[in-house]
Design a protein around this motif. Sequence first.
Motif, PDB file in Angstrom:
ATOM      1  N   GLY A 100       1.558   6.831   4.508  1.00 40.78           N
ATOM      2  CA  GLY A 100       2.917   6.350   4.370  1.00 40.78           C
ATOM      3  C   GLY A 100       3.240   5.938   2.946  1.00 40.78           C
ATOM      4  N   ASN A 101       4.469   6.192   2.563  1.00 44.95           N
ATOM      5  CA  ASN A 101       5.010   5.685   1.299  1.00 44.95           C
ATOM      6  C   ASN A 101       6.206   4.805   1.660  1.00 44.95           C
ATOM      7  OD1 ASN A 101       3.846   8.581   0.538  1.00 44.95           O
ATOM      8  ND2 ASN A 101       3.780   7.309  -1.294  1.00 44.95           N
ATOM      9  N   PRO A 102       6.044   3.494   1.622  1.00 46.91           N
ATOM     10  CA  PRO A 102       7.113   2.613   2.107  1.00 46.91           C
ATOM     11  C   PRO A 102       8.259   2.416   1.118  1.00 46.91           C
ATOM     12  CG  PRO A 102       5.265   1.299   1.363  1.00 46.91           C
ATOM     13  CD  PRO A 102       4.830   2.734   1.248  1.00 46.91           C
ATOM     14  N   GLY A 103       8.073   2.834  -0.119  1.00 46.36           N
ATOM     15  CA  GLY A 103       9.041   2.501  -1.148  1.00 46.36           C
ATOM     16  C   GLY A 103       8.685   1.165  -1.750  1.00 46.36           C
ATOM     17  N   VAL A 104       7.950   1.202  -2.848  1.00 51.54           N
ATOM     18  CA  VAL A 104       7.384  -0.013  -3.441  1.00 51.54           C
ATOM     19  C   VAL A 104       8.390  -0.739  -4.318  1.00 51.54           C
ATOM     20  CG1 VAL A 104       5.582  -0.837  -5.007  1.00 51.54           C
ATOM     21  CG2 VAL A 104       5.044   0.895  -3.291  1.00 51.54           C
ATOM     22  N   VAL A 105       9.172   0.025  -5.077  1.00 51.80           N
ATOM     23  CA  VAL A 105      10.184  -0.573  -5.949  1.00 51.80           C
ATOM     24  C   VAL A 105      11.493   0.187  -5.770  1.00 51.80           C
ATOM     25  CG1 VAL A 105       8.512  -1.358  -7.678  1.00 51.80           C
ATOM     26  CG2 VAL A 105       9.528   0.924  -7.897  1.00 51.80           C
ATOM     27  N   GLU A 106      12.582  -0.428  -6.193  1.00 49.30           N
ATOM     28  CA  GLU A 106      13.880   0.236  -6.150  1.00 49.30           C
ATOM     29  C   GLU A 106      13.920   1.356  -7.193  1.00 49.30           C
ATOM     30  OE1 GLU A 106      16.570  -0.174  -4.111  1.00 49.30           O
ATOM     31  OE2 GLU A 106      15.183  -1.412  -2.950  1.00 49.30           O
ATOM     32  N   PRO A 107      14.553   2.479  -6.859  1.00 52.31           N
ATOM     33  CA  PRO A 107      14.648   3.569  -7.837  1.00 52.31           C
ATOM     34  C   PRO A 107      15.382   3.107  -9.096  1.00 52.31           C
ATOM     35  CG  PRO A 107      15.295   4.307  -5.652  1.00 52.31           C
ATOM     36  CD  PRO A 107      15.176   2.821  -5.575  1.00 52.31           C
ATOM     37  N   TYR A 147       0.851  -1.185   0.000  1.00 50.21           N
ATOM     38  CA  TYR A 147       0.000   0.000   0.000  1.00 50.21           C
ATOM     39  C   TYR A 147       0.888   1.235   0.000  1.00 50.21           C
ATOM     40  CZ  TYR A 147      -3.966  -2.968   1.316  1.00 50.21           C
ATOM     41  OH  TYR A 147      -4.952  -3.915   1.345  1.00 50.21           O
ATOM     42  N   THR A 148       0.553   2.202  -0.825  1.00 53.58           N
ATOM     43  CA  THR A 148       1.312   3.451  -0.859  1.00 53.58           C
ATOM     44  C   THR A 148       0.348   4.600  -1.126  1.00 53.58           C
ATOM     45  OG1 THR A 148       3.278   4.548  -1.786  1.00 53.58           O
ATOM     46  CG2 THR A 148       1.859   3.368  -3.340  1.00 53.58           C
ATOM     47  N   ALA A 149       0.738   5.786  -0.697  1.00 48.59           N
ATOM     48  CA  ALA A 149      -0.119   6.962  -0.858  1.00 48.59           C
ATOM     49  C   ALA A 149       0.111   7.606  -2.219  1.00 48.59           C
ATOM     50  CB  ALA A 149       0.166   7.983   0.247  1.00 48.59           C
ATOM     51  N   ILE A 173      21.794  21.369 -17.462  1.00 53.50           N
ATOM     52  CA  ILE A 173      22.016  20.126 -16.731  1.00 53.50           C
ATOM     53  C   ILE A 173      20.687  19.676 -16.152  1.00 53.50           C
ATOM     54  CG2 ILE A 173      22.961  19.177 -14.581  1.00 53.50           C
ATOM     55  CD1 ILE A 173      25.603  20.358 -15.229  1.00 53.50           C
ATOM     56  N   ILE A 174      20.410  18.373 -16.283  1.00 53.93           N
ATOM     57  CA  ILE A 174      19.173  17.778 -15.777  1.00 53.93           C
ATOM     58  C   ILE A 174      19.541  16.740 -14.724  1.00 53.93           C
ATOM     59  CG2 ILE A 174      17.075  16.514 -16.352  1.00 53.93           C
ATOM     60  CD1 ILE A 174      17.509  17.413 -19.285  1.00 53.93           C
ATOM     61  N   LEU A 175      18.910  16.834 -13.554  1.00 51.39           N
ATOM     62  CA  LEU A 175      19.135  15.887 -12.475  1.00 51.39           C
ATOM     63  C   LEU A 175      17.925  14.957 -12.355  1.00 51.39           C
ATOM     64  CD1 LEU A 175      20.530  18.370  -9.801  1.00 51.39           C
ATOM     65  CD2 LEU A 175      21.794  17.081 -11.546  1.00 51.39           C
ATOM     66  N   PRO A 176      18.131  13.645 -12.410  1.00 56.17           N
ATOM     67  CA  PRO A 176      16.994  12.699 -12.370  1.00 56.17           C
ATOM     68  C   PRO A 176      16.525  12.442 -10.939  1.00 56.17           C
ATOM     69  CG  PRO A 176      19.030  11.485 -12.604  1.00 56.17           C
ATOM     70  CD  PRO A 176      19.417  12.939 -12.571  1.00 56.17           C
ATOM     71  N   VAL A 177      15.224  12.572 -10.697  1.00 53.09           N
ATOM     72  CA  VAL A 177      14.701  12.375  -9.349  1.00 53.09           C
ATOM     73  C   VAL A 177      13.803  11.146  -9.278  1.00 53.09           C
ATOM     74  CG1 VAL A 177      14.833  14.780  -8.621  1.00 53.09           C
ATOM     75  CG2 VAL A 177      12.810  13.978  -9.842  1.00 53.09           C
ATOM     76  N   GLN A 178      13.718  10.609  -8.071  1.00 53.13           N
ATOM     77  CA  GLN A 178      12.842   9.465  -7.833  1.00 53.13           C
ATOM     78  C   GLN A 178      11.385   9.899  -7.894  1.00 53.13           C
ATOM     79  OE1 GLN A 178      13.883   7.838  -4.023  1.00 53.13           O
ATOM     80  NE2 GLN A 178      16.023   7.517  -4.582  1.00 53.13           N
ATOM     81  N   ASP A 179      10.533   8.989  -8.285  1.00 51.26           N
ATOM     82  CA  ASP A 179       9.098   9.222  -8.200  1.00 51.26           C
ATOM     83  C   ASP A 179       8.685   9.065  -6.742  1.00 51.26           C
ATOM     84  OD1 ASP A 179       6.468   9.076 -10.216  1.00 51.26           O
ATOM     85  OD2 ASP A 179       6.136   8.286  -8.211  1.00 51.26           O
ATOM     86  N   TRP A 180       7.948  10.025  -6.213  1.00 50.89           N
ATOM     87  CA  TRP A 180       7.675  10.018  -4.776  1.00 50.89           C
ATOM     88  C   TRP A 180       6.507   9.116  -4.378  1.00 50.89           C
ATOM     89  CZ3 TRP A 180       5.969  15.716  -3.346  1.00 50.89           C
ATOM     90  CH2 TRP A 180       4.942  16.117  -4.171  1.00 50.89           C
ATOM     91  N   ILE A 181       5.855   8.465  -5.308  1.00 47.93           N
ATOM     92  CA  ILE A 181       4.835   7.479  -4.942  1.00 47.93           C
ATOM     93  C   ILE A 181       5.455   6.091  -4.781  1.00 47.93           C
ATOM     94  CG2 ILE A 181       2.750   6.276  -5.717  1.00 47.93           C
ATOM     95  CD1 ILE A 181       1.854   8.827  -7.060  1.00 47.93           C
ATOM     96  N   TRP A 182       6.326   5.720  -5.715  1.00 46.02           N
ATOM     97  CA  TRP A 182       6.761   4.336  -5.811  1.00 46.02           C
ATOM     98  C   TRP A 182       8.167   4.088  -5.291  1.00 46.02           C
ATOM     99  CZ3 TRP A 182       2.405   2.219  -6.940  1.00 46.02           C
ATOM    100  CH2 TRP A 182       1.495   2.868  -7.795  1.00 46.02           C
TER     101      TRP A 182
END
Length: 824
Positions: free
Chosen positions: A531-538, A17-19, A503-512
């Motif tokens: 809570g967002n537990p971190g569903v998959v590895e970045p 479950y993730t928000a 320059i472009i910096l890649p960011v994680q998706d804050w849901i997954w």
Amino acid sequence: MDMKCKTQHKDDGSTFYTACRCNCGGSYQCIIKANVKDGKVISVEPDDRYNYNCGREDAYMEEEDLQKVRIQRRPCVVGLTWHKYAQLPERILYPLKRKEGTERGAGEYERITWDEALDTIASKMIESREKYGPLSIISPYMPNETYERIMSYWGAGAEGWGWCSYDAARLMAQMITGGEGWEVQNWSSSSGADMLTHSKAIVLWGCDPTVGHQGPAHAFAWYIKLARERGKPVIIIDPRYSMAVRTLADQWIPIKPGTDVAIMMGMAYTLFEADTYDKKFIEKYVEPVGFQKFKDYIMGNGDDKTPKTPEWAAEKCGVPAETIRALAHFVWDNEPCWTYAHWSLSRKSQGEQVISTFAALQAMLGNWGKPGGGPAIHPGGQVQDLPMGYFSTTYSEPGPYKVPKLFRSHYWAQAVLLLDDYKSGKISAEEYMSSVGWRADKSLVDQFNPRFLFWGGGSKPHASNHLVTACDTASDQIKAINKMDFIITAHSIMTPTVRYADIILPVQDWIWEGSDVSRTAPYGVFEAVQGNPGVVEPPGETKQWVWIYVEICKRLGVDPKNFFRYYTGKRSWEEDWENGLREMYHDVEEYYKGRGKTIPTYDNFQNGEFLNCDELEDQPLTGFVPQMKENKPFKTPSGKIEFYYPLFEDESQRGKSEHYTFDGKLIDNLPADWKDMPSSPEYKVGRHGMDDPKSKEYPIMLLTSHSRYRVHYVHWINPWLRGHVYRHRVWINAVDAAKRGIKDNDKILVYNDRGKIIMPAYVTSRIMPGTALIHQGGNYEPDENGIDRGASPNTLLGGDKASNFTPARATNLVQIEKYEEANV
């Protein structure tokens, strides 16, 4: 009720479950149940932790359950397809540098290391400060509060002020109540449960709750539907026959956009004339001088000697006088009537008058803080003293350097472009500052030398796609972009704006892809901590947004603890971050422990247990609790609600860099020059509206409502929300189309002095004659002639420098023609 609350089990490693954390108006409330295989989200399901396996949820719920919002936090179509957005081929996975010799906007990049990217950014920032001064580094729309925090310790940088959403409300709430512009939770009686439980009727102004969520997905709309099923009539005032009108309303009142103040004043006249308004509330809570000024103006005893009768209002707003009169009696006779003026009303020129007039009307109805009365100013409804926010940026005071607010953030490009006119002597310093919404010391004009563009929207990993969201034409923004020496951005997708970065910096998706704890956005009508537990590895080399700022701090010589207090430099980043999350959640545990309530442990919370704040309250939340329930004064000179603002009559104050309330609080949405702002509620013809003289040249008023299938621009390229699901077309009334020989699906040219776009027509009677609608967030895709074929309505916005800068002004005047190559 036999409630079955299912919790997550991680032992099989496949279901989480993730928000959903999109910025939709009900942010962080919806829950997505993700099914993961081989490190990838393969499918998603709606929330199932309340009323599990129930075919029709309300059939199993008692009144207390509805009041405490014991409902599934189902996501909308955007949340249910977000995993596809995070997996798009356009996803940015590695730091990128624009290829040497290529033009900005061409989108030609090469991969570099994180060290090279961050070292280059820091060295370019240092170089810019040394060569061009501290005011050479700026951010575009949106304001970047995290960048601002670093700058406050580093001693450089300039910033814009203001957002897209409700700055007119932030300003006027401070003028009317004395509360700071961000005290949203104090402004409203706004919970959907409060509406369902206490209201006798519902009136919505400019609001489609089936799109603008303000709660878990469409739960707010569902609560309205439940209210209607219980016999509570629903009236919607809107120039569009929206989906909400179609599915929720008993009556639709179409209105000329930008004239809502007129109908409100016509209603106030009717109530004054019949002597049916809440005199006890006015006497106890409203400052008498300002209220008398308002009453005199309404009744024709003011300077203009014009009674604001329903007949007067009808000429302004296009709503029949008998309808206005009946509406006034309706809201009074159905007390408490849940009355709500949505943000859309104040996102136009003179939007401040919408807020102040509506607040006065709500005072006449006694609706401030009244259960069932609706928002007095703006929807809020949060648990007022819950100790939770962006813990990385709010734990202490900022550094010694005060980053100056040099321009309204929407008009960042104008601040760059018009600077040449000032320096060449074409315009004066006063004209320049007045044109860009200056809110700083005059002496800084000569020190302002923008050369380095630092991305906007710093606490959002999707940043800001400002070419399509800034309420100013992309063509001017690109001109300003090309005057920069260096541009950096952090983002997850290659948007039209990102393509202009060096320059472009890649960011994680804050849901997954990252763990987090989030609280409901302050303008939702339900309250939760998720809570967002971190569903998959970045994927790739994407990084968490706070990590990026910490690394920039280190390279600039700023102690990272000044930005992120949990940073140790000894443990891994993941350990420091997790420690921060635990401490933040611990504060929430202690808060509820002090109230005799128990919430899930942090580990259980991140494993799927639910923190429903509404469930922990005895009654639905209402606004202005200290004043209405504890008899404490408002934070105004009189201690009461004020509808007279002497500041706007004091010419000695005009042009000062900052303005403060009587008790020393910064009025944080007021520029140095407030231009034509009246000192009490007043009807003023809006610029770029249907009554603007410019309408002779551009006779169609363009609206830019939000789409059901996007959050601002996000998801424009999501294939699951395109094609037969959503077609990007301009709504045009059948009468206006017939005059121009336009048929449904014809290609048409929409243009004004800001730009041109080409797109198909949706010929309909669902929108008023003289208006058109292009949903916000379309891509900016210019052809070789600069015509946007995306088509982004932002291409057509901006250009109004004559009226106050507080409203976002997400409308403009346009002309529409049937498209032929020869006519462009």
